[in-house]
Design an enzyme around this catalytic site. Structure first.
Site, PDB file in Angstrom:
ATOM      1  N   LYS A 132       0.810  -1.221   0.000  1.00  0.00           N
ATOM      2  CA  LYS A 132       0.000   0.000   0.000  1.00  0.00           C
ATOM      3  C   LYS A 132       0.842   1.269   0.000  1.00  0.00           C
ATOM      4  O   LYS A 132       0.618   2.176  -0.809  1.00  0.00           O
ATOM      5  CB  LYS A 132      -0.930   0.031   1.224  1.00  0.00           C
ATOM      6  CG  LYS A 132      -1.975  -1.045   1.280  1.00  0.00           C
ATOM      7  CD  LYS A 132      -2.917  -0.870   2.462  1.00  0.00           C
ATOM      8  CE  LYS A 132      -2.246  -1.021   3.809  1.00  0.00           C
ATOM      9  NZ  LYS A 132      -1.722  -2.388   4.038  1.00  0.00           N
ATOM     10  N   ASN A 155      -3.022   6.340   5.786  1.00  0.00           N
ATOM     11  CA  ASN A 155      -2.331   5.408   6.685  1.00  0.00           C
ATOM     12  C   ASN A 155      -0.834   5.388   6.375  1.00  0.00           C
ATOM     13  O   ASN A 155      -0.217   4.352   6.234  1.00  0.00           O
ATOM     14  CB  ASN A 155      -2.934   4.002   6.503  1.00  0.00           C
ATOM     15  CG  ASN A 155      -2.423   3.007   7.514  1.00  0.00           C
ATOM     16  OD1 ASN A 155      -2.328   3.301   8.692  1.00  0.00           O
ATOM     17  ND2 ASN A 155      -2.077   1.818   7.043  1.00  0.00           N
ATOM     18  N   HIS A 202      -4.621  -9.438  10.162  1.00  0.00           N
ATOM     19  CA  HIS A 202      -5.492  -8.746  11.123  1.00  0.00           C
ATOM     20  C   HIS A 202      -6.797  -9.494  11.367  1.00  0.00           C
ATOM     21  O   HIS A 202      -7.831  -8.873  11.637  1.00  0.00           O
ATOM     22  CB  HIS A 202      -5.808  -7.329  10.631  1.00  0.00           C
ATOM     23  CG  HIS A 202      -4.603  -6.500  10.314  1.00  0.00           C
ATOM     24  ND1 HIS A 202      -3.589  -6.265  11.216  1.00  0.00           N
ATOM     25  CD2 HIS A 202      -4.239  -5.866   9.161  1.00  0.00           C
ATOM     26  CE1 HIS A 202      -2.661  -5.504  10.652  1.00  0.00           C
ATOM     27  NE2 HIS A 202      -3.022  -5.269   9.413  1.00  0.00           N
TER      28      HIS A 202
END
Length: 477
Positions: A132, A155, A202
């Site tokens: 990302k 982020n 996650h």
């Protein structure tokens, strides 16, 4: 991919509203200040009550904001809205209580989206399990090469809230979004978005792989121009199919192979576009050479194609794609060449903190001495080792959960020599590099791609990568 007209902006009036901000820290404190400045009656709740939290609380209380430390579970009376730090899990009692009385829950990204003005810069959004940050930075570099005012935000260190409310005016924003942020951003509607890849990650937070994928897929909701997906990862294409988008929005694939119509790909060492060209059934536009991508590892070429697809969706010319990729320098500890010692290359990919990232890193080299291990976070290593076995000259294992990798090696690569270092102090890295040198031959790559988190031995993956580079330098001297 369903098409419907989607409202692209949602106004927010906070005057006199009782807003609870969940969590102090990098997102909670700015959110509290912004809401207070807009007339909201703000209460900040926080689980912790340590010295740092009390210091932060005093700063907010001086502004007239109420802070409640040591109790992040109880919903303050009269709450009209919760704005949460992205990391707070959805099953926390605070949120259960809010849902029971119909109180909305937003994240900081949702708050930023609601506070955008009518002429705000559109968002080109990027999510995925790995890649990302690199892709977002590549995209920003390409947009800048096209002469556009832009920034890499989200982020990634620069908050979207700061970008939206700051004085600088942008033409377009390159926005990195985590699954946590997307979970709490129900009204976000990007110009175009990409899901780079999907692998288990996650899951303790999301509860299941299905829930994790669903939150990643939120990035496609309401897209106006393009939903960019990974041809090699069918799960990303499935998310596009399930998304409700604006009429006319297109599915755009990227592939390391030769691209079909409505795809970007690679032909004879050239990155080409068969999506944003006239007569895409027959025509293709050259964008850049593979050698323009730094480093030109397969997974990083995929990142470049995804960034190019988003830039092209915004009308960026081909030349800017090439110039932006050439100008881009990746962050440290991402498949970074440290040095050559006695004909052996030493590469730092400490950022490969899960098996999916390590698999991509291992696929970039032919003959590898692999340094791996750390905190496994519940991961299984059988698939990673089975896929990479033929590339392994040797393996050096470090860290608390190295036995899990050793057992996978015994099952799937029993002939590969393994050095198992039974120490977890930071000095173990020098020994690891020394052992790797013993196993390596000229032409090999010694690759730090741990497939694990670092906190058993190091503060973070940056410190782990720094220790590797320092050990390589000591070896070379």
């Amino acid at each position: 991919m369903g098409s419907r007209k989607v409202t692209s902006t949602v106004s927010a009036d906070f005057q006199g509203k009782h807003v609870t901000v969940a969590g102090l820290g990098v997102s909670g404190i700015p959110a509290a200040k912004v809401l207070h400045a807009r007339g909201a009656l703000v209460t900040v709740v926080n689980d912790g009550d340590d010295a740092r939290a009390r210091e932060q609380a005093a700063e907010l209380e001086a502004l007239g904001i109420t802070v409640r430390l040591g109790d992040g579970a109880t919903l303050p009376e009269g709450t009209d809205l919760i704005v949460t730090a992205p990391g707070w899990k959805p099953d926390k009692p605070l949120f259960e209580a809010a849902r029971a009385v119909g109180v909305e829950i937003w994240g900081d990204v949702e708050l930023a989206w609601r506070l955008r003005g009518p002429d705000a810069a559109p968002w080109l959004a990027i999510t995925g399990t790995n890649g990302k940050t690199t892709t977002t930075q590549m995209l920003a570099s390409i947009l800048k090469a096209a002469g556009l005012r832009t920034a890499a935000v989200g982020n990634i260190g620069v908050s979207v809230l700061d970008a939206v409310l700051g004085e600088e005016q942008y033409d377009v924003l390159a926005v990195e979004l985590s699954s946590y942020q997307l979970h709490w951003a129900p009204s976000l509607r990007a110009h175009s978005a990409a899901v780079l890849n999907l692998a288990p990650d996650h899951l303790d937070w999301h509860g299941s792989m299905e829930a994790y994928a669903r939150d990643k897929g939120r990035v496609y909701e309401g897209n106006r121009v393009a939903c960019v997906y990974n041809v090699a990862d069918k799960a990303t294409e499935d998310l596009v199919r399930e998304a409700d988008v604006e009429e006319g929005c297109r599915a755009i694939g990227f592939t390391l192979g030769s691209p079909g119509p409505s795809q970007l790909g690679v032909v004879d060492g050239i990155l080409v576009d068969r999506a944003f060209v006239e007569n895409r059934q027959k025509n293709a536009q050259e964008l850049a050479e593979v050698s323009d991508v730094n480093p030109p590892a397969p997974h990083n070429i995929a990142n470049a194609l995804a960034a190019a697809a988003l830039a092209r969706s915004f009308g960026v010319p081909a030349k800017a794609v090439r110039d932006g990729l050439r100008a881009f320098t990746p962050d440290a500890h991402r498949i970074a060449h440290v040095a050559d010692v006695d004909g052996v290359a030493y590469v730092d990919d400490s950022k490969a903190t899960n098996t999916h990232a390590a698999e991509a890193s291992l696929a970039a080299y032919e003959s590898i001495v692999w340094i791996a291990g750390g905190l496994a976070k519940g991961a299984s290593f059988d698939e990673l080792v089975a896929k990479s076995a033929k590339r392994l000259r040797g393996v050096v294992l470090i860290g608390a959960d190295r036995a899990l990798i050793r057992e996978a090696l015994a099952r799937h690569a029993p002939e590969v020599p393994v050095a198992d270092l039974d120490r977890t102090d930071t000095g173990a890295m020098l020994q690891a590099v020394t052992e790797a040198k013993r196993l390596a031959q000229p032409g090999d790559t010694v690759l730090l791609a741990p497939a694990c988190a670092s906190m058993d031995m190091f503060t973070n993956y940056n410190k782990r990568g720094d220790a590797f580079a320092e050990a390589v330098r000591e070896l070379g001297s």
